[in-house]
Design an enzyme around this catalytic site. Structure first.
Site, PDB file in Angstrom:
ATOM      1  N   GLY A   1     -12.601  -4.268   0.092  1.00 47.73           N
ATOM      2  CA  GLY A   1     -14.152  -3.670   0.308  1.00 47.73           C
ATOM      3  C   GLY A   1     -14.459  -2.781  -0.577  1.00 47.73           C
ATOM      4  O   GLY A   1     -15.744  -2.838  -0.686  1.00 47.73           O
TER       5      GLY A   1
ATOM      6  N   ARG B   1       0.773  -1.253   0.030  1.00 43.59           N
ATOM      7  CA  ARG B   1       0.043   0.104  -0.053  1.00 43.59           C
ATOM      8  C   ARG B   1       0.817   1.273   0.157  1.00 43.59           C
ATOM      9  O   ARG B   1       0.420   2.342  -0.508  1.00 43.59           O
ATOM     10  CB  ARG B   1      -0.968   0.082   1.273  1.00 43.59           C
ATOM     11  CG  ARG B   1      -2.069  -0.936   1.068  1.00 43.59           C
ATOM     12  CD  ARG B   1      -2.928  -0.899   1.964  1.00 43.59           C
ATOM     13  NE  ARG B   1      -4.074  -1.732   1.753  1.00 43.59           N
ATOM     14  CZ  ARG B   1      -5.144  -2.205   2.267  1.00 43.59           C
ATOM     15  NH1 ARG B   1      -4.888  -2.072   3.740  1.00 43.59           N
ATOM     16  NH2 ARG B   1      -6.184  -2.965   2.215  1.00 43.59           N
TER      17      ARG B   1
ATOM     18  N   GLY C   1      -9.277  -9.304  -0.629  1.00 43.32           N
ATOM     19  CA  GLY C   1      -7.989  -9.764   0.149  1.00 43.32           C
ATOM     20  C   GLY C   1      -7.369 -11.104  -0.281  1.00 43.32           C
ATOM     21  O   GLY C   1      -6.169 -11.229  -0.727  1.00 43.32           O
TER      22      GLY C   1
ATOM     23  N   LYS D   1     -17.822 -17.890   2.678  1.00 41.44           N
ATOM     24  CA  LYS D   1     -19.292 -17.826   2.945  1.00 41.44           C
ATOM     25  C   LYS D   1     -20.072 -16.918   1.881  1.00 41.44           C
ATOM     26  O   LYS D   1     -19.431 -16.136   1.381  1.00 41.44           O
ATOM     27  CB  LYS D   1     -19.451 -17.009   4.302  1.00 41.44           C
ATOM     28  CG  LYS D   1     -18.879 -17.734   5.460  1.00 41.44           C
ATOM     29  CD  LYS D   1     -19.108 -17.237   6.646  1.00 41.44           C
ATOM     30  CE  LYS D   1     -18.922 -18.116   7.718  1.00 41.44           C
ATOM     31  NZ  LYS D   1     -19.026 -17.485   9.105  1.00 41.44           N
TER      32      LYS D   1
HETATM   33  P1  AMP Z   1     -13.421 -14.678   1.827  1.00 41.50           P
HETATM   34  O1  AMP Z   1     -12.753 -13.916   2.969  1.00 41.50           O
HETATM   35  O2  AMP Z   1     -14.621 -14.830   2.017  1.00 41.50           O
HETATM   36  O3  AMP Z   1     -13.026 -14.498   0.602  1.00 41.50           O
HETATM   37  O4  AMP Z   1     -12.979 -16.212   1.885  1.00 41.50           O
HETATM   38  C1  AMP Z   1     -11.564 -16.621   2.137  1.00 41.50           C
HETATM   39  C2  AMP Z   1     -11.269 -18.117   2.814  1.00 41.50           C
HETATM   40  O5  AMP Z   1     -12.314 -18.887   2.191  1.00 41.50           O
HETATM   41  C3  AMP Z   1      -9.897 -18.277   2.546  1.00 41.50           C
HETATM   42  O6  AMP Z   1      -9.271 -18.269   3.624  1.00 41.50           O
HETATM   43  C4  AMP Z   1     -10.063 -19.979   2.109  1.00 41.50           C
HETATM   44  O7  AMP Z   1      -9.226 -20.741   2.903  1.00 41.50           O
HETATM   45  C5  AMP Z   1     -11.489 -20.318   2.598  1.00 41.50           C
HETATM   46  N1  AMP Z   1     -12.175 -21.460   1.937  1.00 41.50           N
HETATM   47  C6  AMP Z   1     -12.321 -21.537   0.676  1.00 41.50           C
HETATM   48  N2  AMP Z   1     -12.931 -22.479   0.399  1.00 41.50           N
HETATM   49  C7  AMP Z   1     -13.224 -23.204   1.531  1.00 41.50           C
HETATM   50  C8  AMP Z   1     -13.802 -24.306   1.771  1.00 41.50           C
HETATM   51  N3  AMP Z   1     -14.217 -25.262   1.078  1.00 41.50           N
HETATM   52  N4  AMP Z   1     -14.052 -24.539   3.206  1.00 41.50           N
HETATM   53  C9  AMP Z   1     -13.360 -23.777   3.941  1.00 41.50           C
HETATM   54  N5  AMP Z   1     -12.848 -22.742   3.858  1.00 41.50           N
HETATM   55  C10 AMP Z   1     -12.693 -22.322   2.466  1.00 41.50           C
END
Ligand code: AMP
Length: 398
Positions: free
Chosen positions: A376, A35, A353, A197
């Protein structure tokens, strides 16, 4: 929105908002300086214009004055990057700042202490903005990463510079690239959304369904989709209360004629550990006691075929637990496919991120068209929100 190339800033006091929110350890070591590097083109331009540059930024989430989140180390690092002494003031609101600023010569740089030592910054308090604004003749915003917030230093402050507010190079670039991806993309346009999620990405997915030709869903959220279609997903990550949302997304995609791609197969492990025993199955047939941690080979093939037909690609969120080598294959091969398609002439933008961390881990970050620095803010933009920091620069006072 006017940018800094449209104005002469010689001898002017330029109040420059940047995003120096870098990871820093307890001993004030900067762990990642991306950054800081991203703000250099604007700072260098202002120095060559012979402006007097007063930089403001936040760092972390302090509750009041917290020296473990001081920007002092950033001032030191900035001095060495610019090869010139960067002045530092240990309070962003202080009488002594006026003295320091009046003693500055053209081309000098001053960094003020963390704005968030004052809670007024996040609250958008007008009086706080007024005090900050008094340090400058001109306001430049180059903090794309915070432009989705109505904070003082990106939003409220702009009203004190009705005719003298500009975007820096980074903010300009981010907006230009995002507009290119979303407003008038070369079609087919494909969005790839992954991550843990659905809940954090519902709005983005719904908004993207109005824009894209193809929507690829991977990562943890894919298992809620699989469950919503009646699959058995074992212990995979599931958001029970979002099953209906997943079904709704499937319906909207049908109605809008968007090609929605959900993984066909999954790499499943007994435990959330790299070395855990694992096997591949259809995503809808995961055994009890196992959890899906990556997309399988059939999904990779399906997603790659779609990427290979795309002329614009937006990617946010990994396809699996890329942090563990044994479950990083899906994310790596999808990243590679995006890079190859970029080489073949497609426009690609990666942000948020974890997808940025992932593409860097595979050392592919120089092979996409653009990496967004503001996760974000990029998501807010993709959700169709108007970014307050950008509107403030564009307001009708111009
Ligand atoms: P996000 O911040 O929502 O983009 O989520 C990123 C995180 O999702 C990363 O740290 C990944 O390890 C996790 N992730 C991706 N696929 C899976 C999965 N099948 N089960 C659990 N965590 C996951």
């Amino acid at each position: 929105m006017k940018n800094i190339d449209t104005v002469s800033l010689s001898e002017k006091r330029v109040l420059l908002r940047v995003d120096f929110n870098v990871p820093i350890d307890k001993n004030q070591n900067i762990l990642e300086e991306e950054r800081i590097l991203a703000a250099l083109p604007t700072i260098r331009k202002l120095i060559s214009d012979q402006a007097k540059i007063i930089i403001i930024s936040h760092l972390g989430r302090p509750k009041g004055r917290d020296l473990s989140l001081s920007l002092k180390a950033v001032a030191t690092r900035l001095s060495s990057l610019l090869r010139k002494n960067v002045l530092f003031s240990d309070d962003c609101i202080s009488e002594k700042n006026n003295l320091i600023i009046s003693g500055m010569s053209a081309g000098d740089v001053l960094l003020l202490e963390n704005l968030r030592f004052y809670k007024e910054e996040k609250e958008g308090v007008v009086e706080f903005a007024r005090k900050l604004a008094a340090y400058g003749d001109v306001f430049v915003n180059d903090a794309f990463g915070v432009s989705h917030r109505k904070h003082c230093s990106v939003y409220t402050i702009a009203s004190f510079f009705p005719k003298n507010k500009y975007s820096g190079y980074l903010l300009n670039n981010e907006i230009n690239f995002l507009e290119k991806a979303v407003l008038n993309p070369k079609r087919p346009l494909t969005a790839i959304i992954g991550g843990a999620k659905i809940s954090s990405k519902i709005e983005v997915i719904k908004s993207l369904l109005n824009k894209v030709d193809n929507l690829i869903v991977g990562g943890g959220m894919a298992y809620t989709f699989a469950k919503s279609m009646g699959g058995s997903i074992g212990n995979s990550i599931l958001e029970e209360d979002k099953i209906n949302v997943a079904l709704e997304i499937i319906q909207i995609a049908k109605r809008k004629n968007v090609n929605l791609l959900i993984p066909l197969d999954s790499v499943n492990a007994k435990e959330y550990k790299n070395n855990s025993e694992n096997y591949i199955s259809k995503i809808s047939h995961i055994d009890d006691g196992y959890m899906g941690l990556d997309i399988g080979p059939e999904s990779i093939k399906l997603f790659k075929e779609c990427i290979n037909r795309s002329n614009s690609i937006i990617w946010n969120g990994p396809m699996g637990v890329f942090e563990m080598d044994n479950f990083s294959n899906g994310t790596k091969l999808i990243a590679k496919a995006i890079c190859e398609q970029t080489k073949a002439g497609a426009f690609s933008i990666v942000g948020g991120g974890d997808s940025v961390a992932a593409i860097k881990r595979f050392n592919l970050h120089k092979k996409v068209s653009y990496i967004s620095t503001g996760g974000g803010a990029m998501l807010s933009y993709l959700e169709g929100e108007i970014l307050p920091g950008v509107t403030a620069l564009k307001s009708s006072f111009e």
